[in-house]
Design a protein around this motif. Structure first.
Motif, mmCIF file in Angstrom:
data_model
loop_
_atom_site.group_PDB
_atom_site.id
_atom_site.type_symbol
_atom_site.label_atom_id
_atom_site.label_comp_id
_atom_site.label_asym_id
_atom_site.label_seq_id
_atom_site.Cartn_x
_atom_site.Cartn_y
_atom_site.Cartn_z
ATOM 1 N N ASN A 95 -41.765 -19.315 -37.980
ATOM 2 C CA ASN A 95 -42.301 -18.439 -39.033
ATOM 3 C C ASN A 95 -43.796 -18.205 -38.865
ATOM 4 O O ASN A 95 -44.307 -17.127 -39.202
ATOM 5 C CB ASN A 95 -42.018 -19.039 -40.405
ATOM 6 N N HIS A 118 -28.543 -25.844 -37.514
ATOM 7 C CA HIS A 118 -29.668 -25.414 -38.351
ATOM 8 C C HIS A 118 -30.943 -26.112 -37.872
ATOM 9 O O HIS A 118 -30.973 -27.337 -37.753
ATOM 10 C CB HIS A 118 -29.391 -25.775 -39.805
ATOM 11 N N HIS A 172 -33.823 -23.711 -30.327
ATOM 12 C CA HIS A 172 -34.055 -22.841 -31.491
ATOM 13 C C HIS A 172 -35.364 -22.070 -31.343
ATOM 14 O O HIS A 172 -35.434 -20.863 -31.623
ATOM 15 C CB HIS A 172 -34.107 -23.668 -32.773
ATOM 16 N N TYR A 173 -36.385 -22.779 -30.906
ATOM 17 C CA TYR A 173 -37.721 -22.165 -30.773
ATOM 18 C C TYR A 173 -37.724 -21.090 -29.684
ATOM 19 O O TYR A 173 -38.198 -19.967 -29.907
ATOM 20 C CB TYR A 173 -38.742 -23.270 -30.477
ATOM 21 N N GLU A 217 -34.073 -28.555 -30.611
ATOM 22 C CA GLU A 217 -35.105 -27.827 -31.363
ATOM 23 C C GLU A 217 -35.868 -26.855 -30.463
ATOM 24 O O GLU A 217 -36.264 -25.776 -30.911
ATOM 25 C CB GLU A 217 -36.062 -28.818 -32.033
ATOM 26 N N SER A 235 -35.939 -17.887 -30.479
ATOM 27 C CA SER A 235 -36.607 -17.026 -31.473
ATOM 28 C C SER A 235 -37.591 -16.044 -30.852
ATOM 29 O O SER A 235 -38.135 -15.191 -31.559
ATOM 30 C CB SER A 235 -37.347 -17.894 -32.499
ATOM 31 N N THR A 263 -39.371 -26.880 -37.017
ATOM 32 C CA THR A 263 -39.039 -25.816 -36.066
ATOM 33 C C THR A 263 -39.106 -24.453 -36.747
ATOM 34 O O THR A 263 -39.676 -23.496 -36.201
ATOM 35 C CB THR A 263 -37.630 -26.041 -35.487
ATOM 36 N N SER A 264 -38.525 -24.365 -37.953
ATOM 37 C CA SER A 264 -38.574 -23.101 -38.708
ATOM 38 C C SER A 264 -40.014 -22.709 -39.027
ATOM 39 O O SER A 264 -40.380 -21.527 -38.965
ATOM 40 C CB SER A 264 -37.780 -23.237 -40.014
ATOM 41 N N SER A 265 -40.837 -23.698 -39.368
ATOM 42 C CA SER A 265 -42.249 -23.425 -39.681
ATOM 43 C C SER A 265 -42.980 -22.885 -38.461
ATOM 44 O O SER A 265 -43.793 -21.960 -38.566
ATOM 45 C CB SER A 265 -42.937 -24.701 -40.175
#
Length: 334
Positions: free
Chosen positions: A210, A200, A143-144, A140, A147, A205-207
Motif C-alpha cells: 500500500n 492472505h 505477495h510483494y 510474503e 503486486s 506485507t500489505s502495508s
C-alpha cells in the motif's frame, strides 16, 4: 569555517561490534570507524539524537551534561567527515540532476544493505528460527513481488511526464509475472500453488504494498527513486546469493527451490531495473528542490516499511500455532 550553532546530521547507518567496542558509521558509500577512547557509547548516542537541527550546542550541553567544548569538537569532526548536513542550496529552487542521482543511488545502496542487516537474516544464518520462518519469507515475498503490476500501474496512471510514462510502461511489462518465480519455489517446498495464491498476506506485507501504491499516486519521482531501493543491484548479488543458498543448506531445504527467486534477481539485474531513475532523468538538467525533498522522504519511509515487513515475518511464522500459508477470515469464520 562557519560556526555551526544548530547541528543536524546527514542520514547514516550505525553498526557496532560489542566485543571490541568498535562502531561503524556508513554514509552512502563512505565508511567511518569510531573507537571508545573517552566517555561511553550510551552518552554518545544520547547526544547524537539531539543533532537534529532543532537544538543548539548550548541546549544539547544542558540536556546531556556534556560540556559545550566537547560537543563543538565532535560537530567539527563530523563536519570534516561530511556527516553534518549542508544547507548551502537552501536559497535555490532547483537542484543539480547529476548530484541528485549520485546521492540518491548511494543512499539507497546504504539503505538496501541496512535492510539486509535485519535480524531476520542474521537469525536465519545462525538457525535459532524454525524453517517455517524461511518459508514465510518466500510466501510474503511472493505477495510483494506479485503486486508489482498494481503499484507500477498506479504510478503510470498518475504520471504526467511523457518520458517517465515510457519508462514505467517498459518496467510494468518486465515485472508483470515475476511472482511466478516464488510460486514455483514454494511448490517445490510442498505448498500447492492454489494455497499460496489464495493466501492472505501479513499486515506488514500489505502495508509495504500500500505504501508503494501511495507513493506512485503522490510522487512519480519518488516512485522512480524507490526502484533504486527495492530493485536488486549487481554489486551485492553474489553475496546475497551465497547467503540464501547457505541458509537453505542449513535448514536442509532443496537448493533447487531457490532457482526461481535467483532467476528473478538475475533478470532484474540484466534488465538494469536499478537504473530506472537515471533513464527517466536522462534529458533533465535540474530538479525542483521541494519535489526532490518530498520524493526522498518517501524513499526513507519505504526503507522502514521493509523493516516492518521483516519484523512481521519473524513474529507470525515463529508462532507454531499459526496457519501457513495464512488464511483469509471471512464471515463464516466469525
Amino acid at each position: 569555517m562557519n560556526k555551526i550553532i544548530y547541528p543536524r546530521l546527514r542520514h547514516f547507518t550505525m553498526l557496532s561490534d560489542d566485543k571490541n567496542k568498535l562502531m561503524r558509521i556508513i554514509v552512502g558509500k563512505n565508511h567511518f570507524e569510531l573507537n571508545e577512547l573517552v566517555g561511553d557509547r550510551d552518552s554518545f548516542l544520547n547526544m547524537k539524537r539531539y543533532f537534529d537541527g532543532r537544538h543548539s550546542i548550548k541546549e544539547i550541553s544542558s540536556i546531556t551534561n556534556i560540556c559545550e567544548k566537547d560537543i563543538t569538537s565532535i560537530v567539527d569532526t563530523f563536519k570534516e567527515l561530511e556527516i553534518i548536513r549542508e544547507e548551502e542550496t537552501d536559497n535555490l529552487s532547483f537542484l543539480n540532476k547529476e548530484e541528485f542521482i549520485t546521492r540518491t543511488y548511494d543512499t539507497c545502496l546504504m539503505w538496501q544493505r541496512q535492510i539486509g542487516y535485519h535480524s531476520l537474516f542474521n537469525l536465519l544464518k545462525s538457525k535459532p528460527l524454525r524453517k517455517e520462518v524461511l518459508i514465510g519469507l518466500l510466501i510474503e515475498t511472493y505477495h510483494y513481488v506479485k503486486s508489482a503490476p498494481i503499484h507500477t500501474g498506479n504510478a503510470l496512471i498518475h504520471c504526467k511526464n511523457e518520458k517517465w510514462k515510457d519508462v514505467l510502461v517498459d518496467y510494468l511489462v518486465d515485472e508483470y509475472n515475476h511472482g511466478d518465480f516464488y510460486l514455483d519455489a514454494l511448490e517445490q517446498l510442498g505448498f500447492p500453488k492454489e494455497r499460496v495464491i489464495n493466501a492472505h498476506p501479513l499486515i506488514g506485507t500489505s502495508s509495504l504494498i500500500n505504501m508503494l501504491i501511495d507513493i506512485g499516486s503522490k510522487s512519480t519521482l519518488g516512485y522512480l527513486a524507490c526502484t533504486n531501493l527495492f530493485e536488486a543491484n549487481k554489486f551485492d548479488y553474489k553475496n546475497s546469493k551465497k547467503v540464501m543458498l547457505d541458509i537453505f543448506e542449513l535448514y536442509n531445504l532443496p537448493i533447487e527451490a531457490m532457482k526461481g527467486p535467483l532467476t528473478h534477481f538475475e533478470t532484474d539485474i540484466e534488465m538494469d531495473h536499478n537504473s530506472l531513475l537515471n533513464e527517466a532523468l536522462e534529458d533533465v538538467i535540474s530538479l525542483d528542490k521541494e519535489e526532490v525533498n518530498f520524493a526522498i522522504n518517501y524513499v526513507h519511509d519505504l526503507k522502514h516499511s521493509f523493516d516492518q515487513f521483516h519484523d512481521q515475518i519473524i513474529q507470525y511464522y515463529s508462532d507454531i500455532s499459526n496457519y501457513i500459508p495464512r488464511l483469509k477470515v471471512d464471515y463464516f469464520s466469525l
